[in-house]
Design a protein around this motif. Sequence first.
Motif, PDB file in Angstrom:
ATOM      1  N   GLN A 158      39.564  39.245  24.677  1.00 19.62           N
ATOM      2  CA  GLN A 158      38.602  38.984  25.675  1.00 19.62           C
ATOM      3  C   GLN A 158      38.106  37.333  25.631  1.00 19.62           C
ATOM      4  O   GLN A 158      37.922  36.737  26.646  1.00 19.62           O
ATOM      5  CB  GLN A 158      37.426  40.001  25.671  1.00 19.62           C
ATOM      6  N   THR A 159      38.050  36.991  24.244  1.00 17.90           N
ATOM      7  CA  THR A 159      37.523  35.562  23.992  1.00 17.90           C
ATOM      8  C   THR A 159      38.559  34.640  24.777  1.00 17.90           C
ATOM      9  O   THR A 159      38.395  33.653  25.402  1.00 17.90           O
ATOM     10  CB  THR A 159      37.636  35.504  22.352  1.00 17.90           C
ATOM     11  N   GLU A 160      39.910  34.952  24.483  1.00 21.29           N
ATOM     12  CA  GLU A 160      41.041  34.223  25.043  1.00 21.29           C
ATOM     13  C   GLU A 160      40.846  34.137  26.558  1.00 21.29           C
ATOM     14  O   GLU A 160      40.903  33.139  27.295  1.00 21.29           O
ATOM     15  CB  GLU A 160      42.305  34.672  24.669  1.00 21.29           C
ATOM     16  N   TRP A 161      40.709  35.272  27.194  1.00 19.34           N
ATOM     17  CA  TRP A 161      40.640  35.422  28.617  1.00 19.34           C
ATOM     18  C   TRP A 161      39.478  34.728  29.123  1.00 19.34           C
ATOM     19  O   TRP A 161      39.430  33.904  30.192  1.00 19.34           O
ATOM     20  CB  TRP A 161      40.285  37.068  28.982  1.00 19.34           C
ATOM     21  N   ASN A 162      38.247  34.795  28.276  1.00 19.01           N
ATOM     22  CA  ASN A 162      36.975  33.978  28.883  1.00 19.01           C
ATOM     23  C   ASN A 162      37.286  32.338  28.751  1.00 19.01           C
ATOM     24  O   ASN A 162      36.597  31.874  29.558  1.00 19.01           O
ATOM     25  CB  ASN A 162      35.798  34.407  28.062  1.00 19.01           C
ATOM     26  N   THR A 163      37.837  31.860  27.720  1.00 20.34           N
ATOM     27  CA  THR A 163      38.217  30.570  27.651  1.00 20.34           C
ATOM     28  C   THR A 163      39.047  30.206  28.826  1.00 20.34           C
ATOM     29  O   THR A 163      38.914  29.116  29.227  1.00 20.34           O
ATOM     30  CB  THR A 163      38.811  30.371  26.197  1.00 20.34           C
ATOM     31  N   LEU A 164      40.036  30.953  29.019  1.00 21.41           N
ATOM     32  CA  LEU A 164      41.210  30.500  30.134  1.00 21.41           C
ATOM     33  C   LEU A 164      40.277  30.533  31.577  1.00 21.41           C
ATOM     34  O   LEU A 164      40.719  29.495  32.309  1.00 21.41           O
ATOM     35  CB  LEU A 164      42.299  31.459  30.141  1.00 21.41           C
ATOM     36  N   LEU A 165      39.544  31.320  31.685  1.00 22.12           N
ATOM     37  CA  LEU A 165      38.719  31.331  32.970  1.00 22.12           C
ATOM     38  C   LEU A 165      37.983  30.106  33.233  1.00 22.12           C
ATOM     39  O   LEU A 165      37.844  29.582  34.237  1.00 22.12           O
ATOM     40  CB  LEU A 165      37.746  32.599  33.249  1.00 22.12           C
ATOM     41  N   THR A 166      37.661  29.463  32.052  1.00 24.17           N
ATOM     42  CA  THR A 166      36.928  28.203  32.345  1.00 24.17           C
ATOM     43  C   THR A 166      37.847  27.120  32.795  1.00 24.17           C
ATOM     44  O   THR A 166      37.327  26.264  33.100  1.00 24.17           O
ATOM     45  CB  THR A 166      36.265  27.683  31.076  1.00 24.17           C
ATOM     46  N   LEU A 167      38.941  27.160  32.694  1.00 29.00           N
ATOM     47  CA  LEU A 167      40.119  26.171  33.129  1.00 29.00           C
ATOM     48  C   LEU A 167      40.216  26.005  34.516  1.00 29.00           C
ATOM     49  O   LEU A 167      41.183  25.224  34.989  1.00 29.00           O
ATOM     50  CB  LEU A 167      41.191  26.493  32.164  1.00 29.00           C
ATOM     51  N   VAL A 168      39.781  27.087  35.326  1.00 26.45           N
ATOM     52  CA  VAL A 168      40.101  27.058  36.834  1.00 26.45           C
ATOM     53  C   VAL A 168      38.827  26.711  37.511  1.00 26.45           C
ATOM     54  O   VAL A 168      37.687  26.844  36.812  1.00 26.45           O
ATOM     55  CB  VAL A 168      40.651  28.282  37.007  1.00 26.45           C
ATOM     56  N   GLN A 169      38.738  26.359  38.916  1.00 28.80           N
ATOM     57  CA  GLN A 169      37.848  26.374  39.647  1.00 28.80           C
ATOM     58  C   GLN A 169      36.814  27.380  39.703  1.00 28.80           C
ATOM     59  O   GLN A 169      37.410  28.464  39.585  1.00 28.80           O
ATOM     60  CB  GLN A 169      38.160  25.241  40.819  1.00 28.80           C
ATOM     61  N   PRO A 170      35.629  27.010  39.705  1.00 30.98           N
ATOM     62  CA  PRO A 170      34.614  28.245  40.082  1.00 30.98           C
ATOM     63  C   PRO A 170      35.014  29.229  41.154  1.00 30.98           C
ATOM     64  O   PRO A 170      35.024  30.405  40.913  1.00 30.98           O
ATOM     65  CB  PRO A 170      33.398  27.531  40.340  1.00 30.98           C
TER      66      PRO A 170
END
Length: 143
Positions: free
Chosen positions: A31-43
């Motif tokens: 879940q931590t990796e997923w949440n971190t990766l979501l910060t790399l894309v536009q809102p």
Amino acid sequence: VSTQSTGGNLLMTTLNHRSYAFCTDRWNPSQTEWNTLLTLVQPEEKERIERFKRPVAKGVYLTGKDNPDAKASLVGRILLRKLISENLKLPHEQIKLARTPKGKPYLINSDLTTPLYVNVSHSDGWVAVSYTHLRAHETGRNL
């Protein structure tokens, strides 16, 4: 043509074309990796990915990192951003993407004299992204 493979993932390169392929079936992010990766894309892409729901039973849905469609979409966006960043030497945070009316991604903040044609495709647990500068070879990848 140059081809590299690592752990089921693939990079193909020619003079005017580059493609990445990634097997999302073998990828089980925390879940931590997923949440971190979501910060790399536009809102707006993050919101779109977070809306994916796949029914598994009446009233039960796979969402987030457990949803294969959400995983494919997130991987596609991250790989696309990686290709653009590598090709244009553009910092990740300066890459702004939009979609055509048919959903095809394109770079909106580029001062390119030569256009960059991109494509994202996903099917059966695989995601492929590609680009080219040649209109005659406008890129497309089907899986």
